[in-house]
Scaffold this motif. Structure first.
Motif, PDB file in Angstrom:
ATOM      1  N   THR A 377       4.604  10.587   9.784  1.00 59.37           N
ATOM      2  CA  THR A 377       3.481  10.170   9.227  1.00 59.37           C
ATOM      3  C   THR A 377       4.316   8.378   8.249  1.00 59.37           C
ATOM      4  O   THR A 377       5.761   9.289   7.855  1.00 59.37           O
ATOM      5  N   LEU A 378       3.506   7.957   8.749  1.00 59.34           N
ATOM      6  CA  LEU A 378       4.127   7.141   8.233  1.00 59.34           C
ATOM      7  C   LEU A 378       2.719   6.001   6.561  1.00 59.34           C
ATOM      8  O   LEU A 378       1.950   6.246   7.550  1.00 59.34           O
ATOM      9  N   VAL A 379       3.671   5.588   5.896  1.00 54.98           N
ATOM     10  CA  VAL A 379       2.638   5.658   4.564  1.00 54.98           C
ATOM     11  C   VAL A 379       2.958   4.213   3.940  1.00 54.98           C
ATOM     12  O   VAL A 379       4.565   3.871   3.897  1.00 54.98           O
ATOM     13  N   ASP A 380       2.168   3.397   3.224  1.00 53.71           N
ATOM     14  CA  ASP A 380       2.847   1.955   2.976  1.00 53.71           C
ATOM     15  C   ASP A 380       1.461   1.872   1.636  1.00 53.71           C
ATOM     16  O   ASP A 380       0.795   2.037   2.009  1.00 53.71           O
ATOM     17  N   ASP A 381       2.203   2.234   0.539  1.00 54.05           N
ATOM     18  CA  ASP A 381       1.572   2.587  -0.736  1.00 54.05           C
ATOM     19  C   ASP A 381       2.315   1.884  -1.967  1.00 54.05           C
ATOM     20  O   ASP A 381       3.525   1.725  -2.612  1.00 54.05           O
ATOM     21  N   PRO A 382       1.599   0.565  -2.466  1.00 50.25           N
ATOM     22  CA  PRO A 382       1.979  -0.158  -2.840  1.00 50.25           C
ATOM     23  C   PRO A 382       1.782  -0.201  -4.535  1.00 50.25           C
ATOM     24  O   PRO A 382       2.753  -0.640  -5.819  1.00 50.25           O
ATOM     25  N   THR A 383       1.295   1.343  -4.337  1.00 49.44           N
ATOM     26  CA  THR A 383       0.699   1.454  -6.125  1.00 49.44           C
ATOM     27  C   THR A 383       1.497   2.715  -6.539  1.00 49.44           C
ATOM     28  O   THR A 383       1.940   2.858  -7.008  1.00 49.44           O
ATOM     29  N   LEU A 384       2.964   2.881  -5.225  1.00 50.75           N
ATOM     30  CA  LEU A 384       3.447   4.579  -6.190  1.00 50.75           C
ATOM     31  C   LEU A 384       5.022   3.319  -6.818  1.00 50.75           C
ATOM     32  O   LEU A 384       5.544   2.579  -6.496  1.00 50.75           O
ATOM     33  N   LYS A 385       5.478   3.544  -7.940  1.00 53.19           N
ATOM     34  CA  LYS A 385       5.931   3.329  -9.091  1.00 53.19           C
ATOM     35  C   LYS A 385       7.819   3.332  -8.848  1.00 53.19           C
ATOM     36  O   LYS A 385       8.835   2.998  -8.434  1.00 53.19           O
ATOM     37  N   ASP A 386       7.897   5.001  -8.252  1.00 52.61           N
ATOM     38  CA  ASP A 386       8.841   5.414  -7.925  1.00 52.61           C
ATOM     39  C   ASP A 386       8.784   6.626  -6.779  1.00 52.61           C
ATOM     40  O   ASP A 386       7.577   6.750  -5.959  1.00 52.61           O
ATOM     41  N   PHE A 387       9.841   6.434  -6.061  1.00 49.24           N
ATOM     42  CA  PHE A 387      10.083   7.983  -5.263  1.00 49.24           C
ATOM     43  C   PHE A 387      11.601   8.346  -6.139  1.00 49.24           C
ATOM     44  O   PHE A 387      12.640   7.854  -5.901  1.00 49.24           O
ATOM     45  N   GLN A 388      11.678   9.921  -6.373  1.00 46.90           N
ATOM     46  CA  GLN A 388      12.350  10.651  -6.681  1.00 46.90           C
ATOM     47  C   GLN A 388      13.397  10.191  -7.574  1.00 46.90           C
ATOM     48  O   GLN A 388      15.046  10.096  -7.781  1.00 46.90           O
ATOM     49  N   GLY A 389      12.083   9.347  -9.445  1.00 44.03           N
ATOM     50  CA  GLY A 389      13.415   8.523  -9.905  1.00 44.03           C
ATOM     51  C   GLY A 389      14.103   7.805  -9.818  1.00 44.03           C
ATOM     52  O   GLY A 389      14.655   6.703 -10.974  1.00 44.03           O
ATOM     53  N   LYS A 390      13.726   6.580  -8.571  1.00 40.04           N
ATOM     54  CA  LYS A 390      14.205   6.010  -8.363  1.00 40.04           C
ATOM     55  C   LYS A 390      12.939   4.671  -8.273  1.00 40.04           C
ATOM     56  O   LYS A 390      11.756   5.435  -7.580  1.00 40.04           O
ATOM     57  N   VAL A 391      13.124   3.909  -8.897  1.00 37.92           N
ATOM     58  CA  VAL A 391      11.800   2.920  -9.050  1.00 37.92           C
ATOM     59  C   VAL A 391      12.011   2.089  -7.546  1.00 37.92           C
ATOM     60  O   VAL A 391      12.527   1.127  -7.574  1.00 37.92           O
ATOM     61  N   LEU A 392      10.417   1.739  -6.815  1.00 31.23           N
ATOM     62  CA  LEU A 392      10.108   0.970  -6.157  1.00 31.23           C
ATOM     63  C   LEU A 392       9.765   0.070  -6.142  1.00 31.23           C
ATOM     64  O   LEU A 392       9.054  -0.638  -6.970  1.00 31.23           O
ATOM     65  N   LEU A 393      10.488  -0.941  -6.003  1.00 28.45           N
ATOM     66  CA  LEU A 393       9.994  -2.240  -6.336  1.00 28.45           C
ATOM     67  C   LEU A 393       9.499  -3.343  -5.611  1.00 28.45           C
ATOM     68  O   LEU A 393       8.590  -4.698  -5.698  1.00 28.45           O
ATOM     69  N   GLY A 394       8.646  -2.554  -4.502  1.00 31.57           N
ATOM     70  CA  GLY A 394       7.462  -3.328  -4.196  1.00 31.57           C
ATOM     71  C   GLY A 394       6.209  -2.576  -4.350  1.00 31.57           C
ATOM     72  O   GLY A 394       4.793  -2.778  -3.878  1.00 31.57           O
ATOM     73  N   ASN A 395       5.973  -2.301  -6.101  1.00 33.38           N
ATOM     74  CA  ASN A 395       4.829  -2.031  -6.946  1.00 33.38           C
ATOM     75  C   ASN A 395       4.147  -2.668  -7.296  1.00 33.38           C
ATOM     76  O   ASN A 395       5.150  -4.211  -7.159  1.00 33.38           O
ATOM     77  N   TYR A 396       2.539  -3.308  -6.944  1.00 28.60           N
ATOM     78  CA  TYR A 396       2.390  -4.047  -7.372  1.00 28.60           C
ATOM     79  C   TYR A 396       0.818  -3.573  -7.685  1.00 28.60           C
ATOM     80  O   TYR A 396       0.536  -2.350  -6.595  1.00 28.60           O
ATOM     81  N   SER A 397       0.079  -4.018  -8.848  1.00 28.44           N
ATOM     82  CA  SER A 397      -1.321  -3.249  -8.562  1.00 28.44           C
ATOM     83  C   SER A 397      -2.336  -3.902  -8.166  1.00 28.44           C
ATOM     84  O   SER A 397      -4.067  -3.346  -7.483  1.00 28.44           O
ATOM     85  N   VAL A 398      -2.001  -5.888  -7.735  1.00 31.68           N
ATOM     86  CA  VAL A 398      -3.305  -7.001  -7.330  1.00 31.68           C
ATOM     87  C   VAL A 398      -2.161  -7.443  -6.299  1.00 31.68           C
ATOM     88  O   VAL A 398      -1.399  -7.565  -6.612  1.00 31.68           O
TER      89      VAL A 398
END
Length: 619
Positions: A377-398
């Motif tokens: 499964t392949l997902v792209d999620d800009p609303t996700l802020k972290d993964f297992q405690g690591k900040v995801l810098l691709g995050n944005y709300s708009v």
């Protein structure tokens, strides 16, 4: 369109743009009325003069902008970026560069026509006019009158350009047997989001002293020819306003340490290594003592690479450790994730460039068919802020077109379900799902943000290694190859000419799957012993190589990288090679991957001569 019509159109530009609507020429296209609703007002409590200037000039252009005899614009858009950047570079404990800069740039987009057929998305003989109208620098002091003057002149230029482009585009479409039926632009619900401004503070830490201390550890490696340790910190305030009613102000921050080291092996082969770290804020950067350990590890690894044997040509199973798998996916997947159609072109040069940069999509037109193994499964999620405690810098709300970000399931159990979309429709999907991204007001395009590769059939490290060695033995190999890290020449090149040389050497092979590993180990089947080797590159690794994955690890790891938007690189295999200076923050979360029948070609070039005189002592 006849030449006379184009000349008449250009002649019309002599008329004042904010004059009445009396026509003296035959209209080029039917006049598309602009909405009579007033531009959404800036909140009265808002003191930001940038927003007020953009609003007032947008309202004036929306109601009065028209060349006599030419359609009024149906869409206007103002984008503006306020950038505060701190850059510090050190080498072997000495300061090389230290600068603080403040810039404001704008982009004006004016479109004539309508949502189905407009003046954008067309490459004429004059080049690609795309989504951007006029761009340029504006005053940095938030002066209301100065900004309105800049916007007025840029809007004037963008409208004239759009009118000419529309004429050329219509003429080109009439020459086609079957013009495209896909819309040029999709509608979107107006969005208003005005976040607080964040002002930079460069005084909390002594960045120059930290850079000196961090880079000093590399003096312990006298075989290094050169090194650079770059601190890069940026605060960006992004503004967007369009004639549909969208008003956006968001603030983004990024901080990075990027280091490059180079040397030569005793046989003359040039070698390099790099280190990169990306965090959300300057305050999150580690202290020099922590960076010393990471840079010392990079130096030690490069010395090991320097002393390692050359890898011979090889074809067989290859195990990509999680960091390497993330880099490979960023390169191989990027061209196929976008669902937007490519621009119309009067010539074949654009298609040739995209093909050369590895920009051809393998998934366009293949929705509801299998594109990856059934357990993936392949997902792209800009609303996700972290993964297992690591900040995801691709995050944005708009996104950069003002559309709310959405989680998109691209592949479900191996089957292609969706693609990333901006407001430029494509053959499979027409509406944006909030993935329009850009850097420094480059063209917005559908790009990944936080890409997550998952498998329902993962193996622990021991089981995956056993499957790897079993596959090697089955193929009759004495040893097979494990790739722990992939190269990124945008980071590992100390000099710009080194990066240019890389682009020139690899760009032609990207479309056929040429990839550059950095640290490669030969793993012996008999006892699992590992030995570093050097000089190889991968050939033929495309998305098709991943349809039959032999094994997926359970060690999902976040790989942060900067997509490179320069020169149309974004959205191509070359777009994965970027740096913090102007790159688009993105992540790939991926586990280790065991692939079969991967071809590694050993080094067959001519090594450079070693320096005549040994290097002076660093201590």
């Amino acid at each position: 369109m006849k030449k006379f019509s184009v000349i008449a159109l250009i002649a019309a530009f002599a008329f004042p743009l904010f004059a009445g609507t009396t026509a003296h020429h035959v209209p080029v296209t039917p006049v598309i009325p602009v909405s009579t609703a007033a531009q959404a007002a800036v909140p009265p409590t808002e003191s930001d003069q940038t927003l007020h200037a953009m609003h007032d000039e947008m309202e004036r252009a929306r109601t009065r902008l028209q060349i006599p005899g030419v359609s009024k614009p149906f869409y206007l858009e103002y984008r503006l970026m306020d950038l505060d950047v701190r850059t510090v570079t050190a080498s072997f404990g000495s300061l090389v560069n230290s600068s603080t800069s403040r810039n404001r740039i704008m982009s004006v987009d004016v479109r004539v026509g309508d949502y189905h057929l407009d003046s954008s998305n067309f490459i004429s003989e004059d080049g690609f006019q795309g989504f951007l109208g006029s761009t340029g620098q504006v005053g940095i002091d938030h002066d209301y009158n100065s900004l309105r003057q800049d916007l007025w002149l840029a809007t004037d230029q963008a409208y004239k350009q759009a009118a000419t482009q529309m004429s050329l585009k219509q003429a080109f479409l009439r020459s086609l047997t079957k013009p495209p039926e896909i819309d040029d632009f999709s509608k979107a619900t107006p969005n208003q989001q005005i976040d607080p401004r964040v002002e930079p503070d460069w005084t909390s830490r002594n960045w120059e002293e930290e850079a000196r201390k961090a880079s000093e550890v590399l003096k312990d490696f006298p075989q290094l020819n050169g090194s650079r340790v770059n601190y890069y910190m940026v605060y960006v305030t992004y503004y967007l306003m369009n004639s549909e009613g969208t008003t956006l102000r968001t603030t983004r921050t990024l901080a990075a340490v990027e280091a490059a080291l180079d040397t030569q092996a005793d046989d003359g082969m040039p070698l390099h290594n790099f280190y990169s770290l990306y965090v959300a804020r300057p305050a999150d950067l580690p202290n020099p003592e922590e960076l010393n350990k990471s840079l010392a590890h990079a130096g030690t690894e490069l010395m090991e690479l320097r002393a390692s044997p050359l890898v011979p040509d090889y074809t067989g199973p290859v195990l990509f450790d999680a960091p390497a798998a993330g880099s490979v996916l960023a390169q191989a997947l990027a061209p196929s994730l976008s669902g937007a159609r490519p621009p119309l072109s009067m010539g074949s040069s654009f298609d040739a460039v995209m093909e050369r940069f590895g920009g051809r999509s393998e998934w366009s037109g293949r929705v509801h068919t299998r594109v990856l193994p059934a357990n993936v499964t392949l997902v792209d999620d800009p609303t996700l802020k972290d993964f297992q405690g690591k900040v995801l810098l691709g995050n944005y709300s708009v996104d950069d077109e003002g559309v709310p970000a959405e989680r998109v399931t691209l592949v479900d159990n191996g089957t292609l379900r969706e693609l990333l979309m901006s407001r430029r429709p494509g053959p499979d999907f027409q509406k944006s799902n909030g993935h329009a991204r850009s850097a420094n007001l480059s063209d917005t395009m559908p790009l990944p943000s936080n890409l997550i590769f998952q498998s329902s059939d993962s193996l622990d490290a021991a089981a995956l290694k056993k499957r790897f060695l079993d596959a090697c033995q089955k193929d009759g190999h004495e040893w097979c190859l494990e790739i722990k890290r992939m190269d990124n020449p945008a980071l590992s090149s100390i000099r710009q000419e080194d990066f240019n040389d890389f682009i020139g050497s690899i760009a032609g092979g990207l479309s056929s799957g040429e990839r550059m590993p950095l640290t490669v180990y030969r793993v012996y089947v008999a006892d699992g012993r590992e030995e570093m080797v050097r000089g190889g590159h991968i050939e033929g690794l495309t998305l098709r190589s991943m349809r039959n994955i032999l094994g997926v690890g359970g060690d999902s790891t976040v790989t942060t990288y900067m997509q490179n938007p320069a020169g149309g690189f974004a959205g191509t295999a070359l777009g994965a090679f970027g740096s913090a200076q102007g790159g688009i923050p993105s992540t790939v979360t991926a586990p280790s991957l065991l692939l079969d029948e991967i071809e590694i070609r050993g080094f067959h070039g001519e090594p450079r001569r070693l320096p005549i005189v040994p290097a002076p002592p660093l201590k």
